[in-house]
Design an enzyme around this catalytic site. Structure first.
Site, short mmCIF file in Angstrom:
data_model
loop_
_atom_site.label_atom_id
_atom_site.label_comp_id
_atom_site.label_asym_id
_atom_site.label_seq_id
_atom_site.Cartn_x
_atom_site.Cartn_y
_atom_site.Cartn_z
N ASP A 9 -11.23 -28.55 12.92
CA ASP A 9 -10.03 -29.11 13.54
C ASP A 9 -9.69 -30.41 12.83
O ASP A 9 -10.46 -30.90 12.00
CB ASP A 9 -10.28 -29.36 15.03
CG ASP A 9 -9.02 -29.19 15.87
OD1 ASP A 9 -8.02 -29.89 15.59
OD2 ASP A 9 -9.03 -28.38 16.80
N ASP A 35 -7.85 -29.47 7.76
CA ASP A 35 -6.44 -29.75 7.98
C ASP A 35 -5.62 -28.64 7.32
O ASP A 35 -5.63 -28.50 6.09
CB ASP A 35 -6.09 -31.11 7.38
CG ASP A 35 -4.64 -31.51 7.61
OD1 ASP A 35 -3.85 -30.67 8.11
OD2 ASP A 35 -4.28 -32.65 7.28
N TYR A 68 8.27 -21.07 16.16
CA TYR A 68 6.95 -20.59 16.55
C TYR A 68 6.91 -19.06 16.58
O TYR A 68 6.00 -18.44 16.03
CB TYR A 68 6.58 -21.16 17.91
CG TYR A 68 5.22 -20.73 18.41
CD1 TYR A 68 4.06 -21.29 17.88
CD2 TYR A 68 5.10 -19.78 19.41
CE1 TYR A 68 2.81 -20.90 18.34
CE2 TYR A 68 3.86 -19.39 19.88
CZ TYR A 68 2.72 -19.95 19.34
OH TYR A 68 1.48 -19.56 19.80
N LYS A 93 4.65 -16.57 14.17
CA LYS A 93 3.67 -15.62 14.69
C LYS A 93 4.02 -14.19 14.30
O LYS A 93 3.14 -13.35 14.11
CB LYS A 93 3.55 -15.77 16.21
CG LYS A 93 2.91 -17.09 16.63
CD LYS A 93 1.53 -17.28 16.00
CE LYS A 93 0.80 -18.49 16.55
NZ LYS A 93 -0.57 -18.64 16.01
#
Length: 252
Positions: free
Chosen positions: A42, A65, A159, A163
């Protein structure tokens, strides 16, 4: 309260991106409970380190990252080194950023950032992990998509588009990595009660619950079991597939 997984992943070595909080944290906890060894990656360093410390010897934290190609390569290699190899990868890390904005209000910079993290980042992590997964002989990749790409959620354009790209990419990756013995599948969760969805208006939560065949809120454990199954050695002939996990809000 998290349920103890019935699926066992004893000694399987799994890298989870975006695992310091939310659904990624839930994956990490479920994997350790199932006997796997996990790398939490993370950009939230303190939270990732704290979670790894809490989970004990079975967990490690590695900074990663998704906007930085060098960080991705170094992070994946460090994960493989920490675990002595990789058997599985959960591409969970993603950003929303575009929530609540119409197509006219959405900025190009926001669109690009969402695509860079969610699509390019997923590709680069998978590419970096490929040789490690191939060396396993039973490599497993689980991409976390979203059912927003299946029903066309409004005011979430970048978004949902990202996806949708992850779903399409899953199929191409499955064909490219099949010769390695590595499977690549995607899960499309519905709106799940995690930190990342706290901003979502209650009306949207209600809309989901009313539209589901199973009319209750979705929690992380609903998604964990699907991910754990796809990481097992026994799932070696399941690849290139999309599994919606949303209580029947969207059905194939």
């Amino acid at each position: 309260m998290s349920m103890t997984p019935e699926i066992r992943l004893d000694d399987r070595r799994v890298l989870v991106t975006g695992a310091a909080r939310g659904l990624g944290e839930s994956f990490a906890r479920a994997l350790v409970a199932a006997g796997a060894r996990v790398v939490i990656s993370d950009v939230l360093h303190e939270r990732g380190q704290a979670l790894a410390a809490e989970l004990g010897e079975a967990a490690h934290y590695v900074p990663l990252d998704l906007l930085d190609g060098d960080s991705i390569r170094a992070g994946v290699d460090a994960a493989a080194q920490a675990l002595g190899g990789l058997d599985g990868l959960i591409n969970n890390a993603a950003i929303t950023n575009s929530g609540g904005k119409t197509m006219d209000e959405l900025s190009v910079d926001t669109w690009d950032r969402v695509m860079d993290v969610n699509v390019r980042g997923t590709w680069l992590v998978t590419a970096a992990a490929r040789p490690h997964l191939a060396a396993s002989g039973s490599g497993r990749v689980v991409n976390i998509a979203s059912d927003t790409a299946l029903w066309g959620a409004p005011r979430l354009l970048a978004y949902a588009a990202s996806k949708g790209a992850v779903i399409a990419m899953t199929r191409s990756l499955a064909r490219e990595m099949g010769a390695d013995g590595t499977t690549v599948n995607a899960i499309a969760p519905g709106l799940t009660l995690v930190e990342a969805t706290e901003y979502v208006p209650q009306a949207r939560h209600d809309y989901y619950m009313q539209g589901r065949a199973i009319t209750r809120a979705q929690v992380p454990d609903d998604v964990n079991t699907a991910a754990l199954f796809l990481l097992t050695r026994g799932a070696g002939f399941v690849t290139g597939q999309l599994l919606p996990v949303n209580g029947g809000f969207v059905m194939n």
